[in-house]
Design a protein around this motif. Structure first.
Motif, PDB file in Angstrom:
ATOM      1  N   GLU A 142       0.901  -1.031   0.290  1.00 38.11           N
ATOM      2  CA  GLU A 142      -0.051   0.229  -0.132  1.00 38.11           C
ATOM      3  C   GLU A 142       0.678   0.870  -0.116  1.00 38.11           C
ATOM      4  O   GLU A 142       1.432   1.117   0.505  1.00 38.11           O
ATOM      5  N   GLY A 143       0.217   2.090  -0.962  1.00 40.24           N
ATOM      6  CA  GLY A 143       1.235   3.365  -1.328  1.00 40.24           C
ATOM      7  C   GLY A 143       2.511   3.495  -1.966  1.00 40.24           C
ATOM      8  O   GLY A 143       3.065   4.343  -1.591  1.00 40.24           O
ATOM      9  N   MET A 144       2.781   2.228  -1.864  1.00 43.74           N
ATOM     10  CA  MET A 144       4.893   2.084  -2.513  1.00 43.74           C
ATOM     11  C   MET A 144       4.235   1.289  -3.919  1.00 43.74           C
ATOM     12  O   MET A 144       5.354   1.891  -4.434  1.00 43.74           O
ATOM     13  N   SER A 145       4.079   0.456  -3.726  1.00 44.30           N
ATOM     14  CA  SER A 145       3.783  -1.037  -5.091  1.00 44.30           C
ATOM     15  C   SER A 145       2.122  -0.975  -5.127  1.00 44.30           C
ATOM     16  O   SER A 145       2.105  -1.961  -4.462  1.00 44.30           O
ATOM     17  N   SER A 146       1.881  -0.512  -6.045  1.00 42.71           N
ATOM     18  CA  SER A 146       0.614  -1.180  -6.607  1.00 42.71           C
ATOM     19  C   SER A 146       0.658  -2.545  -7.056  1.00 42.71           C
ATOM     20  O   SER A 146       0.045  -2.835  -7.741  1.00 42.71           O
ATOM     21  N   GLY A 147       1.510  -2.168  -8.214  1.00 42.25           N
ATOM     22  CA  GLY A 147       1.949  -3.267  -9.540  1.00 42.25           C
ATOM     23  C   GLY A 147       0.983  -2.923 -10.501  1.00 42.25           C
ATOM     24  O   GLY A 147       1.256  -4.026 -11.940  1.00 42.25           O
ATOM     25  N   SER A 148       1.328  -1.682 -10.429  1.00 39.74           N
ATOM     26  CA  SER A 148       0.296  -1.088 -11.940  1.00 39.74           C
ATOM     27  C   SER A 148       1.530  -1.460 -13.500  1.00 39.74           C
ATOM     28  O   SER A 148       1.282  -2.025 -14.590  1.00 39.74           O
ATOM     29  N   LEU A 149       2.192  -1.603 -13.135  1.00 42.94           N
ATOM     30  CA  LEU A 149       3.883  -1.746 -14.351  1.00 42.94           C
ATOM     31  C   LEU A 149       3.679  -2.928 -14.562  1.00 42.94           C
ATOM     32  O   LEU A 149       4.506  -2.912 -15.094  1.00 42.94           O
ATOM     33  N   ASN A 150       3.858  -3.894 -13.052  1.00 38.18           N
ATOM     34  CA  ASN A 150       4.697  -4.809 -13.483  1.00 38.18           C
ATOM     35  C   ASN A 150       2.897  -5.472 -14.063  1.00 38.18           C
ATOM     36  O   ASN A 150       3.808  -6.649 -15.277  1.00 38.18           O
ATOM     37  N   LYS A 151       2.016  -5.319 -14.075  1.00 31.82           N
ATOM     38  CA  LYS A 151       1.089  -5.554 -14.971  1.00 31.82           C
ATOM     39  C   LYS A 151       1.097  -4.993 -16.163  1.00 31.82           C
ATOM     40  O   LYS A 151       0.592  -6.100 -17.485  1.00 31.82           O
ATOM     41  N   LEU A 152       1.177  -3.868 -16.553  1.00 30.77           N
ATOM     42  CA  LEU A 152       1.468  -3.529 -17.638  1.00 30.77           C
ATOM     43  C   LEU A 152       2.725  -4.556 -18.843  1.00 30.77           C
ATOM     44  O   LEU A 152       2.526  -5.122 -20.305  1.00 30.77           O
ATOM     45  N   LEU A 153       3.902  -5.192 -18.349  1.00 31.95           N
ATOM     46  CA  LEU A 153       4.985  -6.054 -18.282  1.00 31.95           C
ATOM     47  C   LEU A 153       4.505  -7.042 -18.605  1.00 31.95           C
ATOM     48  O   LEU A 153       4.378  -7.528 -19.888  1.00 31.95           O
ATOM     49  N   VAL A 154       3.785  -7.320 -17.763  1.00 31.78           N
ATOM     50  CA  VAL A 154       3.036  -9.078 -17.830  1.00 31.78           C
ATOM     51  C   VAL A 154       2.508  -9.122 -19.369  1.00 31.78           C
ATOM     52  O   VAL A 154       2.292 -10.092 -20.094  1.00 31.78           O
ATOM     53  N   ASP A 155       1.498  -7.751 -19.167  1.00 29.62           N
ATOM     54  CA  ASP A 155       0.374  -8.069 -20.053  1.00 29.62           C
ATOM     55  C   ASP A 155       1.017  -7.828 -21.730  1.00 29.62           C
ATOM     56  O   ASP A 155       1.096  -8.720 -22.510  1.00 29.62           O
ATOM     57  N   THR A 156       2.499  -7.232 -21.838  1.00 31.58           N
ATOM     58  CA  THR A 156       2.839  -7.081 -22.892  1.00 31.58           C
ATOM     59  C   THR A 156       4.342  -8.092 -22.728  1.00 31.58           C
ATOM     60  O   THR A 156       3.470  -8.325 -23.977  1.00 31.58           O
ATOM     61  N   LEU A 157       4.200  -8.588 -21.919  1.00 37.99           N
ATOM     62  CA  LEU A 157       4.718 -10.262 -22.770  1.00 37.99           C
ATOM     63  C   LEU A 157       4.740 -11.218 -23.294  1.00 37.99           C
ATOM     64  O   LEU A 157       4.458 -11.972 -24.423  1.00 37.99           O
ATOM     65  N   ALA A 158       2.793 -10.915 -22.414  1.00 40.85           N
ATOM     66  CA  ALA A 158       1.944 -12.229 -22.879  1.00 40.85           C
ATOM     67  C   ALA A 158       1.537 -11.891 -24.110  1.00 40.85           C
ATOM     68  O   ALA A 158       1.732 -12.703 -25.158  1.00 40.85           O
ATOM     69  N   ALA A 159       1.407 -10.748 -24.579  1.00 41.69           N
ATOM     70  CA  ALA A 159       0.781 -10.159 -26.107  1.00 41.69           C
ATOM     71  C   ALA A 159       2.072 -10.531 -26.733  1.00 41.69           C
ATOM     72  O   ALA A 159       1.652 -11.065 -28.569  1.00 41.69           O
ATOM     73  N   GLU A 160       3.379 -10.246 -26.476  1.00 47.69           N
ATOM     74  CA  GLU A 160       4.379 -10.002 -27.913  1.00 47.69           C
ATOM     75  C   GLU A 160       5.178 -11.955 -27.420  1.00 47.69           C
ATOM     76  O   GLU A 160       4.450 -12.045 -28.808  1.00 47.69           O
ATOM     77  N   MET A 161       4.660 -12.700 -26.512  1.00 46.23           N
ATOM     78  CA  MET A 161       5.408 -13.652 -27.117  1.00 46.23           C
ATOM     79  C   MET A 161       4.200 -14.512 -28.008  1.00 46.23           C
ATOM     80  O   MET A 161       3.886 -15.410 -28.671  1.00 46.23           O
ATOM     81  N   HIS A 162       2.783 -14.074 -27.995  1.00 46.57           N
ATOM     82  CA  HIS A 162       1.192 -14.346 -28.150  1.00 46.57           C
ATOM     83  C   HIS A 162       1.461 -14.261 -29.546  1.00 46.57           C
ATOM     84  O   HIS A 162       1.461 -15.357 -30.635  1.00 46.57           O
ATOM     85  N   SER A 163       2.527 -13.244 -29.937  1.00 41.96           N
ATOM     86  CA  SER A 163       2.589 -12.594 -31.331  1.00 41.96           C
ATOM     87  C   SER A 163       3.932 -13.676 -32.501  1.00 41.96           C
ATOM     88  O   SER A 163       3.357 -13.494 -33.545  1.00 41.96           O
ATOM     89  N   LEU A 164       4.296 -13.706 -30.999  1.00 46.01           N
ATOM     90  CA  LEU A 164       5.716 -14.817 -31.774  1.00 46.01           C
ATOM     91  C   LEU A 164       5.016 -16.287 -31.700  1.00 46.01           C
ATOM     92  O   LEU A 164       5.869 -16.968 -32.462  1.00 46.01           O
ATOM     93  N   GLY A 165       3.367 -17.079 -31.192  1.00 47.33           N
ATOM     94  CA  GLY A 165       3.177 -18.234 -31.699  1.00 47.33           C
ATOM     95  C   GLY A 165       3.534 -19.161 -30.414  1.00 47.33           C
ATOM     96  O   GLY A 165       2.709 -20.076 -30.698  1.00 47.33           O
ATOM     97  N   TYR A 166       3.377 -18.153 -29.303  1.00 47.35           N
ATOM     98  CA  TYR A 166       3.514 -19.119 -28.262  1.00 47.35           C
ATOM     99  C   TYR A 166       1.794 -19.165 -27.573  1.00 47.35           C
ATOM    100  O   TYR A 166       1.712 -18.202 -27.806  1.00 47.35           O
TER     101      TYR A 166
END
Length: 197
Positions: free
Chosen positions: A14-38
């Motif tokens: 609380e007040g220090m690390s909400s996880g929004s950047l981590n979530k964005l990066l996880v979503d980016t990882l998933a989308a990019e790996m999916h686009s590579l055929g994974y």
């Protein structure tokens, strides 16, 4: 189609690390790996997990990626708990590794050569408050010239121990004082294409 497991190691503070950047990066990882055929599976440690299911996800995956913030120069403690539980189960089931590689008949055999997960790859993706200039520079006192991969060898060793190939890590730097999120997302996409395409 190849398979990728993305492990989200973010731990909420609380007040220090909400996880929004981590979530964005996880979503980016998933989308990019999916686009590579994974095909992609996820684990968000902070939301709970079932140990044997995690063992099976690791066995299913060709690539395992951990996305993690850096808290006090390491992963959040829930990640260490996850590793202890999942890798111990993988050892007990003889699915991740048979032993440490040595035997009583051959005690000189290479330590760490008993893994059964050859052919898989592991990548670590991190978010740091530290600036990029803190690494790979012998004039920087804290890390004394070490790279991110050197500093996080404790994280990747368990995968190496099980026979997994560790590929170069990815880092977002200075995320609290001088974030560059758009640039980081573009760099992450390029990193994935360089390492896995």
């Amino acid at each position: 189609m190849k398979n990728v497991l993305i492990v989200n190691a973010h731990q909420f503070y609380e007040g220090m690390s909400s996880g929004s950047l981590n979530k964005l990066l996880v979503d980016t990882l998933a989308a990019e790996m999916h686009s590579l055929g994974y095909e992609v599976q996820h684990t968000h440690i902070d939301q709970g997990y079932e140990i044997n299911e995690e063992v099976q996800k690791h066995l299913w995956a060709d690539i395992i990626i951990t996305q993690s913030p850096v808290y006090w120069f390491g992963n959040p403690w829930i990640y260490k708990k996850y590793v202890d539980e999942v890798f111990t189960a993988g050892l007990m089931q003889q699915s991740f590794l048979a032993d440490d590689g040595r035997t009583r008949q051959d005690p000189e055999r290479q330590y760490g050569s008993g893994g059964k997960m050859q052919g898989k790859k592991y990548m670590l993706s991190l978010t740091w408050n530290a600036p990029e200039a803190a690494f790979n520079n012998p004039h920087q006192a804290l890390f004394s010239g070490k790279s991110v991969d050197d500093v996080f060898a404790h994280n990747t060793a368990n995968y190496r121990f099980c026979g997994v190939e560790v590929v170069p890590s990815f880092s977002c730097y200075d995320v609290l004082k001088s974030p560059s999120v758009d640039s980081d997302v573009l760099r992450l996409k390029q990193h994935l294409r360089t390492v896995f395409a």
